[in-house]
Design a protein around this motif. Sequence first.
Motif, short mmCIF file in Angstrom:
data_model
loop_
_atom_site.label_atom_id
_atom_site.label_comp_id
_atom_site.label_asym_id
_atom_site.label_seq_id
_atom_site.Cartn_x
_atom_site.Cartn_y
_atom_site.Cartn_z
N SER A 108 40.92 42.74 36.51
CA SER A 108 40.28 41.50 36.95
C SER A 108 38.85 41.47 36.47
O SER A 108 38.20 42.50 36.35
CB SER A 108 40.33 41.35 38.47
OG SER A 108 39.51 42.29 39.08
N GLY B 56 36.90 38.83 39.79
CA GLY B 56 37.89 38.39 40.76
C GLY B 56 39.05 37.61 40.17
O GLY B 56 40.02 37.32 40.85
N GLU B 57 38.96 37.24 38.89
CA GLU B 57 40.03 36.50 38.22
C GLU B 57 40.96 37.48 37.49
O GLU B 57 40.49 38.39 36.82
CB GLU B 57 39.46 35.53 37.19
CG GLU B 57 38.64 34.41 37.78
CD GLU B 57 39.50 33.41 38.53
OE1 GLU B 57 40.64 33.16 38.12
OE2 GLU B 57 39.00 32.91 39.55
N PRO B 58 42.28 37.30 37.59
CA PRO B 58 43.17 38.15 36.80
C PRO B 58 42.98 37.89 35.31
O PRO B 58 42.76 36.75 34.91
CB PRO B 58 44.58 37.73 37.24
CG PRO B 58 44.41 36.61 38.20
CD PRO B 58 42.97 36.35 38.41
N GLU B 59 43.00 38.94 34.52
CA GLU B 59 42.77 38.82 33.08
C GLU B 59 44.07 38.43 32.38
O GLU B 59 44.68 39.23 31.68
CB GLU B 59 42.15 40.09 32.54
CG GLU B 59 40.74 40.28 33.05
CD GLU B 59 40.06 41.53 32.56
OE1 GLU B 59 40.72 42.43 32.02
OE2 GLU B 59 38.84 41.62 32.74
N THR B 60 44.45 37.19 32.56
CA THR B 60 45.64 36.64 31.90
C THR B 60 45.26 36.19 30.49
O THR B 60 44.07 36.09 30.15
CB THR B 60 46.17 35.43 32.68
OG1 THR B 60 45.15 34.42 32.68
CG2 THR B 60 46.56 35.80 34.11
N TYR C 79 43.02 33.17 30.82
CA TYR C 79 41.66 33.49 31.24
C TYR C 79 40.87 34.08 30.07
O TYR C 79 39.72 33.71 29.84
CB TYR C 79 41.67 34.44 32.43
CG TYR C 79 40.29 34.79 32.92
CD1 TYR C 79 39.53 33.84 33.61
CD2 TYR C 79 39.74 36.03 32.70
CE1 TYR C 79 38.25 34.14 34.06
CE2 TYR C 79 38.47 36.34 33.15
CZ TYR C 79 37.73 35.40 33.82
OH TYR C 79 36.47 35.70 34.26
N GLU D 172 39.92 31.42 27.60
CA GLU D 172 38.80 30.64 28.14
C GLU D 172 37.49 31.41 27.97
O GLU D 172 36.47 30.84 27.58
CB GLU D 172 39.04 30.32 29.61
CG GLU D 172 37.94 29.50 30.24
CD GLU D 172 38.20 29.24 31.71
OE1 GLU D 172 37.23 29.33 32.48
OE2 GLU D 172 39.35 28.98 32.09
#
Length: 147
Positions: free
Chosen positions: A7, A10-14, A17, A20
């Motif tokens: 992450s 706090g954001e999952p590293e998709t 993402y 972006e």
Amino acid sequence: MNPTLASAGGEPETKEYVRELAATRPEMVLCLAARRYLEPGDRIWIYFATPVKEIAALTVVAAVPKEEPGDARYPWKVSTVLNAKATGALYDRPVPLAALANQHPQGVIRAKPADVPLLEAHAELLREPGQRGPAGAERGRHGRLSP
């Protein structure tokens, strides 16, 4: 990267993402469990382990890795810059694990020579006819290609 474990803020590293980030904040620091002999200009092909096993992003090493004591699990940090054009192209046409000669890319320091043309093609890093390395590259120390 395993988006269920990794992450950033706090954001999952998709894939979404990271694409972006490449467009908006391309500078990123990667945490390494062991020292890697990386030099500025070296490429790091980002492999996503889930939901589909594929390479879908590219970042370029900005500085040699530095040891930062205090993080027992990942004591080495390396500054990189996501290549927005290549990451966008890989997002649109990721390289599936099944297409790679190396079926275990997670812990590998170098892409297999057989995989490099496929990775470059999907990242739209096309070579000029008769050129040995990527467009605009020169062969640096240790035989690595630097942009």
